[in-house]
Design an enzyme around this catalytic site. Structure first.
Site, PDB file in Angstrom:
ATOM      1  N   HIS A  59      -6.068  13.670  -3.472  1.00 36.59           N
ATOM      2  CA  HIS A  59      -4.874  14.367  -3.948  1.00 36.59           C
ATOM      3  C   HIS A  59      -3.950  14.707  -2.779  1.00 36.59           C
ATOM      4  CE1 HIS A  59      -3.060  17.957  -6.313  1.00 36.59           C
ATOM      5  NE2 HIS A  59      -2.349  16.855  -6.514  1.00 36.59           N
ATOM      6  N   GLU A  76      -2.169  11.606  -1.816  1.00 39.33           N
ATOM      7  CA  GLU A  76      -1.156  11.302  -2.836  1.00 39.33           C
ATOM      8  C   GLU A  76       0.151  12.027  -2.513  1.00 39.33           C
ATOM      9  OE1 GLU A  76       0.106  13.407  -6.794  1.00 39.33           O
ATOM     10  OE2 GLU A  76      -2.047  12.957  -6.758  1.00 39.33           O
ATOM     11  N   HIS A  77       0.052  13.305  -2.163  1.00 38.90           N
ATOM     12  CA  HIS A  77       1.254  14.083  -1.849  1.00 38.90           C
ATOM     13  C   HIS A  77       1.950  13.587  -0.583  1.00 38.90           C
ATOM     14  CE1 HIS A  77       1.405  17.354  -4.831  1.00 38.90           C
ATOM     15  NE2 HIS A  77       0.152  16.976  -5.019  1.00 38.90           N
TER      16      HIS A  77
END
Length: 173
Positions: A63, A66-67
């Site tokens: 995650h 992803e950012h």
């Protein structure tokens, strides 16, 4: 010997809408859908890596990465990336237990620009600088999710009580 593409039809509405899966010689799978009455386009990259693939101390890393994909490239800072994406269409990403996905929707005429922008954000991101910068600000961020109790119901994984590796959720604060 030349390897060939393998294309199969997954769905045919009989009204012109067709969903196909094409597998390239490299193993990359491409899903396409054509709907003659629609004048928009959508594309996405789905990576078969999610929170299930992380060790306890890595929990949240997918995650986190992803950012970082939308934080800039070698030729654009994050504000330029954001502005370009806003002018072309709607961009988004998500990480779940099974996968990380990056996708956009645009008008047909903006498709090529959108595909180029998404490719640049996903494959040409400034990861090394951004990872170091973000970790300096909050080093506990990457493994925070590993300390969370699973309190949700995952339709694919079943109900979770207490912390179990298979129930990790990619949560960052």
């Amino acid at each position: 010997m030349t390897e060939s593409l393998i294309t199969t039809t997954l769905e045919d509405s009989g009204k012109g809408g067709v969903v196909k899966k094409t597998t390239l010689p490299s193993g990359l799978k491409i899903i396409t859908e054509s709907i003659p009455t629609v004048r928009s386009a959508a594309v996405g990259y789905w990576v078969s890596t999610g929170s299930r693939d992380e060790e306890i101390l890595e929990a949240g890393a997918a995650h986190f990465l992803e950012h970082l994909c939308f934080q800039g490239t070698p030729t654009k800072n994050k504000h330029q990336v954001s502005r370009e994406q806003a002018l072309i269409g709607s961009y988004n990403a998500y990480t779940n237990f099974f996968e990380t996905a990056y996708h956009f929707d645009s008008l047909n005429e903006d498709f090529e620009r959108g595909l180029k922008a998404l490719k640049e954000a996903v494959f040409d991101s400034n990861f090394p600088d951004k990872i170091e910068e973000r970790c300096k600000k909050s080093p506990s961020q990457i493994h925070l999710a590993g300390e969370q109790n699973c309190r949700n119901f995952d339709l694919r994984g079943g109900c979770c009580v207490g912390f179990r590796p298979q129930c990790r959720w990619p949560i960052l604060v």
